[in-house]
Scaffold this motif. Structure first.
Motif: not given
Length: 623
Positions: A328-340
């Motif tokens: 995942l060294e060059n992984a592009r994030v489409i949606r970040y994680g979150y808490a709800i």
């Protein structure tokens, strides 16, 4: 507008509730914030798993939709714990989450008696502690005999990403801001919980070549008993496994002071058995790595769900910790994680029917009851709707016992024990898990689905034929002796089985751990024409035969015990071992039998044993 049933929320609980109500002939309204999000997989793109697979198959046996949808939209099927006993195995499927939504939306739109309306329910119409319907944000009023709340994480939903927080029921979707406040004003105990989700990554930026590949089963098992096993052959896509490392952990630990779960920014408790990555690193500091699964979100495999790295850390930290992982060294994030964070209602406020005790005609199902998981939600939605329909028709409620179904365990745990953290189903929660296996869910529950009116006659007759064949096979094996004559010993030796020194029942021979389908065909030629699924079930029944006999005796003893009548004005205060809370509940309710006492919230099996012992002593003295 007048309806029989209104269902608020179109997640997994709401779908099963709405479909069940409409299919049972009740004019049903399904209200949702966004019609496009009917059936959305808010978190992981998967259905089933350990114990959760049991719930899906039980929902299916009762006539629910989740299993059929999963079989149609699944892109990988695996039986988990395959090397262990059948009682603790669980089927899990990766789903095409876009297709899943499309399927469920189409089913809802095409079901007679079911209307769909997009709006936010702002309040309940309440009169003399009875819910008569709902009011919406746009000013509409809908009346109904029964209302079922399946609102998920939307009640005062608050999303956290680092120091940032914003109101939402799901990422970028509006929350419900007034409903939980009204529930609290109505006298219901409302609490606060938290859950979370990981980042989604662009497939083109992931180096899968350095990861472990996890494919589906060669001969996949469908979820629905109504799916044709002979033609079931889905296209399966792999998942990939990689791991965190010490660099990942050091980065996370260095930023605990920015994690909302540790700064006091988040009030609610999160799921113990599905913790965030920052929680894992803190709680298990001795671990050098944690497993991560990359799961495709659709059959197009353009976006991957990073299972195992749920996080609410700031996005710049999430970006760095993802990049620290191999592949995942060059992984592009489409949606970040979150808490709800979201509001829930203490499930001990409910009857076993899932109707609230204090407010008539109001039912709760899903995360509002402090559960976590699509499968737990679907099971509750189905049961709430069935009981709402039965109540409308003036019929007795439908309550599954703990020895009948995981659904029975789930609901009984919630309404009698309650929970202060998101509740997740496990096989360990079921005392009678040897009886409650995935593969026999249809035999256990199809009768109820058919009698209620949700399961079609063809599926029911199919189950009856299977049950009869299985029972005949078990009876034959339990009555047939195998002797240690020369031909038998040679036959056992030829298939690699240990010899027998004395005569044994065939069922005990087939119950050996080393027996498989090929050996069954040789040892019992009369079973050779059965399909492999039935042969597998015969072998499982043989392996558990002696244990099942013991459990059934325990269950019969329990049933007999629960029929025991309790004298009027029975004095519970004189019974040693009962807590003041239990005594108060029993004296207020004055249950006529031990069974009625068992249905009271907070009355534990231990308390029932104490009452039972004292009643027996009283009856013995009288005699």
């Amino acid at each position: 507008m007048q309806y029989d049933i209104i269902v608020v929320g179109a997640g997994h609980a709401g779908i099963e509730a709405a479909l069940a109500g409409a299919r049972l002939g009740k004019k049903t309204l399904l209200i949702t914030m966004l019609v496009e999000q009917i059936g959305a997989a808010s978190c992981n793109p998967a259905i089933g798993g350990l114990a959760k697979g049991h719930l899906v198959k039980e929902v299916d046996a009762l006539g629910g939709e989740m299993g059929l949808c999963t079989d149609e939209t699944g892109i990988q099927f695996r039986v988990l714990n395959g090397s262990k006993g059948a009682a603790v195995q669980g089927t899990r499927a990766q789903i095409d989450m876009d297709f899943y939504k499309e399927y469920m939306r189409k089913v809802c739109h095409s079901t007679p008696n079911l209307d769909i309306y997009q709006d936010e329910v702002s309040s309940l119409i309440l009169e003399n502690n009875e819910v008569l319907g709902v009011k919406t944000k746009l000013g509409e009023e809908f009346k109904a005999l029964k209302t079922i709340l399946t609102v998920g994480t939307f009640m005062r939903g608050l999303i956290h990403i680092g120091e940032n927080k914003y109101e939402a029921g799901r990422a970028w979707e509006l929350p419900s801001t007034t409903l939980s406040l009204q529930l609290k004003e109505m006298g219901l105990r409302v609490g606060r919980l938290k859950t979370g989700t990981p980042s989604r990554l662009d497939a083109n930026s992931i180096d899968f070549s350095v990861m472990e590949t996890h494919g589906g089963d060669i001969n996949p098992t469908p979820f629905s008993f109504r799916t044709d096993k002979k033609t079931f052959n889905p296209t399966q896509y792999p998942c990939y496994v990689t791991y965190t490392n010490l660099n990942t952990h050091e980065l996370i630990a260095a930023n605990f002071h920015r994690a909302p779960i540790y700064t006091g920014q988040i009030e609610g408790l999160g799921p113990r058995y599905c913790p965030s990555i920052e929680d894992k690193v803190k709680r298990f500091s001795e671990r050098e790595r944690h497993q991560l699964f990359l799961e495709p979100q659709t059959a197009k495999c353009t976006e991957y769900y990073l299972n195992g790295m749920s996080s609410s850390l700031p996005i710049e930290i999430q970006k760095k910790m993802i990049a620290s992982v191999k592949g995942l060294e060059n992984a592009r994030v489409i949606r970040y994680g979150y808490a709800i964070e979201y509001d829930y209602v203490d499930p001990t406020e409910l009857k076993h029917t899932l109707e609230t005790k204090k407010i008539k005609n109001l039912y709760h199902a899903g995360q509002i009851n402090a559960t976590t998981g699509y499968e737990e939600a679907a099971a509750q939605g189905l049961m709430a709707s069935i009981n709402a329909c039965l109540a409308i028709d003036g019929k007795e409620p439908f309550i599954l016992r703990r020895d009948e179904a995981y659904i029975g365990v789930l609901i009984d745990d919630l309404v009698t024990k309650g929970t202060h953290e998101p509740y997740r189903m496990f096989t360990s929660r079921a005392e009678y898990r040897l009886l409650l296996r995935e593969e026999n869910a249809d035999i256990r529950l199809s009768k109820y689905g058919y009698e209620i009116g949700l399961l079609d006659e063809n599926s029911y007759n199919k189950m009856l034929n299977k049950k009869k064949t299985l029972e005949d096979a078990i009876s034959y094996m339990a009555e047939t002796w195998v002797t240690s004559k020369k031909e038998t010993l040679e036959l056992l030796e030829s298939i690699g089985e240990d010899k027998i020194n004395d005569k044994v029942l065939l069922i005990d021979l087939i119950g050996r751990n080393t027996i498989d389908i090929s050996k069954l065909d040789i040892l019992v030629p009369s079973f050779k024409d059965f399909d492999d699924y039935l042969k597998e079930q015969i072998i499982v029944e043989a392996k558990y035969y002696r244990y099942i006999q013991k459990q059934q005796k325990q269950i019969e003893k329990m049933k007999k015990m629960l029929k025991l009548r309790i004298p009027e004005n029975f004095c519970y205060k004189r019974l040693p071992g009962l807590s003041n809370e239990v005594i108060e509940k029993l004296e207020n309710n004055q249950p006529p039998t031990l069974y009625n006492a068992s249905l009271i919230s907070g009355i534990t099996p231990a308390a029932l044993d104490i009452i039972h012992l004292n009643l027996n002593n009283i009856n013995h003295r009288k005699s």
